[in-house]
Design a protein around this motif. Structure first.
Motif, PDB file in Angstrom:
ATOM      1  N   GLU A  71      -4.624   0.857   6.689  1.00 16.24           N
ATOM      2  CA  GLU A  71      -4.252  -0.512   6.309  1.00 16.24           C
ATOM      3  C   GLU A  71      -5.003  -1.545   7.142  1.00 16.24           C
ATOM      4  O   GLU A  71      -5.391  -2.611   6.642  1.00 16.24           O
ATOM      5  CB  GLU A  71      -2.727  -0.710   6.418  1.00 16.24           C
ATOM      6  CG  GLU A  71      -2.154  -0.858   7.808  1.00 16.24           C
ATOM      7  CD  GLU A  71      -1.981   0.452   8.552  1.00 16.24           C
ATOM      8  OE1 GLU A  71      -1.374   0.441   9.636  1.00 16.24           O
ATOM      9  OE2 GLU A  71      -2.482   1.495   8.071  1.00 16.24           O
ATOM     10  N   PHE A 121      -1.890  -6.152   4.789  1.00 20.99           N
ATOM     11  CA  PHE A 121      -1.358  -5.028   4.021  1.00 20.99           C
ATOM     12  C   PHE A 121       0.005  -4.619   4.552  1.00 20.99           C
ATOM     13  O   PHE A 121       0.247  -4.631   5.766  1.00 20.99           O
ATOM     14  CB  PHE A 121      -2.308  -3.827   4.082  1.00 20.99           C
ATOM     15  CG  PHE A 121      -3.515  -3.968   3.192  1.00 20.99           C
ATOM     16  CD1 PHE A 121      -3.561  -3.349   1.954  1.00 20.99           C
ATOM     17  CD2 PHE A 121      -4.603  -4.732   3.597  1.00 20.99           C
ATOM     18  CE1 PHE A 121      -4.660  -3.481   1.138  1.00 20.99           C
ATOM     19  CE2 PHE A 121      -5.718  -4.866   2.782  1.00 20.99           C
ATOM     20  CZ  PHE A 121      -5.737  -4.244   1.539  1.00 20.99           C
ATOM     21  N   ASN A 122       0.892  -4.257   3.624  1.00 19.87           N
ATOM     22  CA  ASN A 122       2.214  -3.737   3.957  1.00 19.87           C
ATOM     23  C   ASN A 122       2.237  -2.254   3.579  1.00 19.87           C
ATOM     24  O   ASN A 122       2.300  -1.909   2.399  1.00 19.87           O
ATOM     25  CB  ASN A 122       3.305  -4.486   3.189  1.00 19.87           C
ATOM     26  CG  ASN A 122       3.227  -5.992   3.413  1.00 19.87           C
ATOM     27  OD1 ASN A 122       3.282  -6.461   4.549  1.00 19.87           O
ATOM     28  ND2 ASN A 122       3.073  -6.758   2.343  1.00 19.87           N
ATOM     29  N   LEU A 123       2.180  -1.383   4.578  1.00 18.37           N
ATOM     30  CA  LEU A 123       2.094   0.051   4.336  1.00 18.37           C
ATOM     31  C   LEU A 123       3.481   0.638   4.127  1.00 18.37           C
ATOM     32  O   LEU A 123       4.370   0.493   4.971  1.00 18.37           O
ATOM     33  CB  LEU A 123       1.397   0.743   5.505  1.00 18.37           C
ATOM     34  CG  LEU A 123       1.250   2.262   5.418  1.00 18.37           C
ATOM     35  CD1 LEU A 123       0.393   2.656   4.212  1.00 18.37           C
ATOM     36  CD2 LEU A 123       0.642   2.816   6.707  1.00 18.37           C
ATOM     37  N   LEU A 133       0.835  -1.194   0.000  1.00 20.68           N
ATOM     38  CA  LEU A 133       0.000   0.000   0.000  1.00 20.68           C
ATOM     39  C   LEU A 133       0.875   1.251   0.000  1.00 20.68           C
ATOM     40  O   LEU A 133       1.783   1.392   0.824  1.00 20.68           O
ATOM     41  CB  LEU A 133      -0.903  -0.012   1.232  1.00 20.68           C
ATOM     42  CG  LEU A 133      -2.077   0.954   1.301  1.00 20.68           C
ATOM     43  CD1 LEU A 133      -3.057   0.709   0.167  1.00 20.68           C
ATOM     44  CD2 LEU A 133      -2.785   0.803   2.644  1.00 20.68           C
ATOM     45  N   THR A 146      -2.676   7.389   2.006  1.00 24.73           N
ATOM     46  CA  THR A 146      -2.465   6.341   3.009  1.00 24.73           C
ATOM     47  C   THR A 146      -1.927   6.915   4.317  1.00 24.73           C
ATOM     48  O   THR A 146      -1.684   6.166   5.269  1.00 24.73           O
ATOM     49  CB  THR A 146      -1.503   5.257   2.483  1.00 24.73           C
ATOM     50  OG1 THR A 146      -0.247   5.856   2.130  1.00 24.73           O
ATOM     51  CG2 THR A 146      -2.083   4.564   1.267  1.00 24.73           C
TER      52      THR A 146
END
Length: 337
Positions: free
Chosen positions: A291, A302-304, A280, A285
């Motif tokens: 996330e 999710f990998n922010l 992401l 964001t």
């Protein structure tokens, strides 16, 4: 050439991000221009300070719309001013790498070419890098891996879903929802509940200060807007519940589109995405806990990215600094588009 000037440019609907390889410096300005007829009054951050404060004969607009160049002449002026502020002098024959949307037409590609080969900037070589590839490189992903990765970029005007596998973008979709639509949704909720008209900048501040998607705290802020009945300025206390109601309308729509998109993915790639998570990025964001909210809605982890709106620019920086990564940049000429 040894001292050839190379630039990385990410033209966003909200801001323009510029990187100079020679100076190893980033420069960011709001993508806005204030004009009175044909006369340019202010550009960049200075123009943004005038946004929603100008008389009727002065317009403050963005040259970009939904990730595409909407006004070629104004975008060229803004980029020229930014380059001049960074370098103090302009020399022809530079090289510019653009982060661009997918599936562009020949006319849209020509717009990017003429932004740096028009009246102010000339004799510039142009390379284009697809935005999902730039995001992937910024987050240290290998676009060549066969297992596949999913990248979601939530920007100012659009949200882009992309699947990269074996060096290609096999599936992609762009949804016209982003941070700007969240601001408008907040304005709509406030108008409906308080009969108060807010500006986009005020809605953005409320979003950043009180926006919560999971741990919703009971907060309130005083704002000044225009009364919906009398048309006069009025002060009102806005609760975080109203702000979050507006934000959730947009985030739920993004999550719903994402869930539909995930159903189109081949099972073997879907398994890999479920295993490593969805990546992401994007300026929107920055919304706290987005996330976690998307994970609860879609069932995927999710990998922010901590690069946020600078994700695409960071990917371009890696490309112009490394010969091995230069294969992801496609040259564009005036004749062959």
């Amino acid at each position: 050439m040894l001292f050839e000037k190379k630039y990385a440019v990410d033209l966003g609907s909200d801001s323009v991000k510029l990187y100079s390889l020679l100076r190893n410096k980033r420069y960011t300005q709001k993508n806005m221009i204030a004009a009175k007829g044909r006369t340019i009054i202010a550009v960049g951050d200075e123009a943004y300070e005038m946004y929603e404060k100008t008389p009727s004969d002065i317009s403050v607009i963005s040259p970009m719309a939904f990730g595409m160049i909407a006004n070629l002449e104004l975008q060229e002026i803004l980029l020229y001013k930014m380059t001049k502020n960074m370098e103090n002098f302009i020399t022809p024959g530079s090289v510019v790498y653009f982060s661009v949307p997918l599936d562009m037409t020949a006319v849209e590609k020509r717009a990017y070419y003429h932004v740096v080969n028009g009246h102010w900037l000339r004799k510039t070589r142009v390379f284009m890098v697809e935005a999902p590839v730039a995001d992937a490189l910024a987050m240290n992903l290998d676009p060549d891996k066969k297992e596949g990765s999913m990248i979601v970029n939530i920007g100012a005007h659009t949200t882009r879903f992309s699947i990269l596998s074996a060096g290609k973008i096999i599936i992609s979709k762009t949804v016209p929802i982003g941070g700007f639509q969240m601001n408008e949704a907040i304005c709509s909720e406030v108008r409906k509940r308080y009969s108060l008209q807010l500006g986009n900048r005020t809605a953005q501040r409320l979003k950043l200060v009180m926006g919560r998607l999971t741990d919703q705290r009971k907060e309130a802020r005083k704002v000044v807007g225009m009364d919906g009945v009398s048309g006069l300025p009025r002060e009102e206390v806005i609760s975080s519940y109203v702000v979050n109601a507006g934000i959730m309308n947009c985030v739920n729509e993004i999550a719903s589109e994402m869930k539909t998109f995930l159903e189109r993915i081949p099972p073997q790639i879907s398994y890999q995405i479920a295993k490593e998570g969805i990546y992401l990025a994007g300026g929107s964001t920055r919304l706290p806990h987005i996330e976690k909210y998307l994970a609860s809605y879609t069932g995927f982890t999710f990998n922010l990215s901590d690069l946020y709106e600078n994700s695409s620019l960071a990917g371009l920086e890696k490309i112009i600094q490394s010969r091995e990564l230069h294969k992801w940049a496609q040259p564009v000429t005036q004749r062959k588009l």
